[in-house]
Design an enzyme around this catalytic site. Structure first.
Site, short mmCIF file in Angstrom:
data_model
loop_
_atom_site.label_atom_id
_atom_site.label_comp_id
_atom_site.label_asym_id
_atom_site.label_seq_id
_atom_site.Cartn_x
_atom_site.Cartn_y
_atom_site.Cartn_z
N ASP A 1 40.51 30.12 47.33
CA ASP A 1 40.04 28.87 46.71
C ASP A 1 39.77 27.75 47.73
OD1 ASP A 1 40.33 30.11 44.27
OD2 ASP A 1 42.28 29.23 43.82
N ARG B 1 54.02 36.22 42.35
CA ARG B 1 54.00 34.79 42.04
C ARG B 1 55.38 34.37 41.57
NH1 ARG B 1 49.00 32.64 42.36
NH2 ARG B 1 47.18 33.91 41.80
N GLY C 1 51.02 26.54 45.45
CA GLY C 1 52.36 26.64 44.86
C GLY C 1 53.37 27.09 45.89
N GLY D 1 49.54 29.88 49.26
CA GLY D 1 48.62 28.86 48.79
C GLY D 1 49.37 27.61 48.34
N GLN E 1 36.84 39.93 44.14
CA GLN E 1 36.63 38.86 45.12
C GLN E 1 37.81 38.69 46.08
OE1 GLN E 1 34.62 35.39 42.75
NE2 GLN E 1 35.46 36.85 41.30
O1 F6P Z 1 44.37 31.33 43.77
C1 F6P Z 1 43.53 32.42 43.93
C2 F6P Z 1 43.04 32.94 42.61
O2 F6P Z 1 42.29 34.10 42.84
C3 F6P Z 1 42.26 31.93 41.77
O3 F6P Z 1 40.92 31.80 42.16
C4 F6P Z 1 42.43 32.52 40.39
O4 F6P Z 1 42.27 31.52 39.43
C5 F6P Z 1 43.82 33.06 40.42
O5 F6P Z 1 44.14 33.30 41.78
C6 F6P Z 1 44.02 34.34 39.66
O6 F6P Z 1 45.36 34.69 39.74
P1 F6P Z 1 45.97 36.09 39.26
O7 F6P Z 1 45.55 37.12 40.24
O8 F6P Z 1 47.43 35.86 39.27
O9 F6P Z 1 45.40 36.33 37.91
#
Ligand code: F6P
Length: 357
Positions: free
Chosen positions: A136, A74, A113, A111, A283
């Site tokens: 999402d 990210r 961002g 996605g 998931q």
């Molecule tokens: O955007 C996908 C997602 O899985 C969201 O559903 C969730 O809120 C977020 O990413 C979790 O992000 P990370 O894996 O950085 O904790």
């Protein structure tokens, strides 16, 4: 022709599949010599110049593989103008490395961002094509993102499995499903997994309404209750607070997660054993479902078509159930949310499923 590929943001099922479709179609149709550069760990690799030349064969046989063979990271859009110790911003580094690689096109799988960054790079004159990924399903301009259907299958399975144990023990089980702002995953898996109660961020809940619904069901003889709750749900009272106020409220309440919080709140009012389950990143894990394998192959092939036609600055999208594309400026508009007036929400209500409001 030189094409760079990166997989940005949180991973999901289908990233490899989309690259498979893209490279296969490029390879088959490109009249010039094709060179593929795999940029590692998302935009981080583009910032740091961390990339490698890859053979087309490396993208074969990966359609069924979860995660991303290039790695993910990210890189928040709001930090794109942060500078390193030499005063060079992330944006400047990305542009410099794109030029160093002498790319004809950069393909971004990402996605919301990631699309903001892709759009900015495109505005800066880079040739960019994107493919919409996220469990999402909340990117504007496309009816479907890849990863969504695979995640529905997994989340549905968690709900189905919770039914059997909850029924045996006469318990209430709250299953927390991913989705901080968008409730699509919870809504769809909640329906498919026969949840009694579906709570999504777009419809703030009332604890008393949920309690009344549970008590009525139990009075009618129902042995167990399954609640599908999105990770980003908020109560009606919380929906009136500012972001800062909500943060403060949750800090004082030692808030850890939606399901755990709900378990605590419901336990104060319902005389039944209640359990919270948080499947989390399960998931996003594992192989894509067949739907996503077909979708990513098609999205990838369409991405190749855009590149070969030099139609840059676009996101491959599903529009009116067809594989199409939209300008990146459309993809970065307000993210999609469940509209409480949507047909699907009405049908959920028709079935007597509680939405908490
Ligand atoms: O955007 C996908 C997602 O899985 C969201 O559903 C969730 O809120 C977020 O990413 C979790 O992000 P990370 O894996 O950085 O904790």
């Amino acid at each position: 022709m030189r094409v760079g590929i990166l997989t940005s943001g949180g991973d999901c099922q289908g990233l490899n599949g989309a690259m498979y479709g893209l490279v296969k179609a490029l390879n088959f149709n490109c009249k010039e010599k094709l060179e593929i550069y795999g940029i590692l760990e998302g935009y981080t690799g583009l910032i740091n110049g961390d990339y490698k030349k890859m053979k087309s064969e490396e993208f074969e046989g990966i359609l069924n593989m979860g995660g991303s063979i290039l790695g993910n990271s990210r890189q928040p859009f709001k930090r794109i103008n942060d500078a390193d110790e030499n005063g060079v911003t992330k944006l400047q580094s990305m542009i410099k490395n794109y030029k160093n690689m002498d790319l004809d096109c950069l393909v971004v799988l990402g996605g919301n961002g990631s699309h903001k960054t892709a759009n900015l790079l495109s505005e800066q004159g880079l040739n960019v094509v994107t493919l919409p990924k996220t469990i999402d399903n909340d990117i504007n301009g496309t009816e479907m993102t890849f990863g969504f259907q695979s995640a529905i299958d997994i989340a549905t399975r968690t709900l189905e499995e919770l039914h059997t144990t909850a029924k045996s023990h006469k318990r209430i089980i709250i299953d927390e499903i991913m989705g901080n702002k968008a409730g699509f995953l919870t809504l769809y898996s909640g329906i498919a997994g026969e949840a009694d109660i579906i709570l999504i961020p777009e419809i703030p809940y009332s604890i008393d309404k949920i309690v009344d619904f549970i008590n009525k069901k139990l009075d009618e003889g129902r042995r167990h209750i399954i609640i599908a709750a999105a990770e980003g749900i908020i109560s009606k009272e919380e929906s009136k607070l500012t972001k800062k106020e909500l943060k403060q409220k949750r800090a004082t309440e030692n808030y850890t997660s939606a399901a755990v919080y709900l378990e605590k709140k419901l336990s104060e009012k319902v005389h039944r054993e209640i359990r919270a389950v948080v499947p989390g990143h399960i998931q996003r894990g594992g192989s894509p479902c067949a739907y996503d394998k077909v979708l990513t192959s098609r999205l990838g092939a369409k991405g190749a078509e855009l590149i070969l036609n030099k139609e840059y600055g676009r996101m491959v999208a599903v529009v009116n159930n067809e594989i199409s594309s939209v300008p990146l400026s459309v993809a970065v508009e307000k993210p999609k949310r469940v509209n409480p007036n949507d047909e699907i929400v009405k049908q959920v209500r028709m079935m007597g499923i509680c939405l908490g409001d």
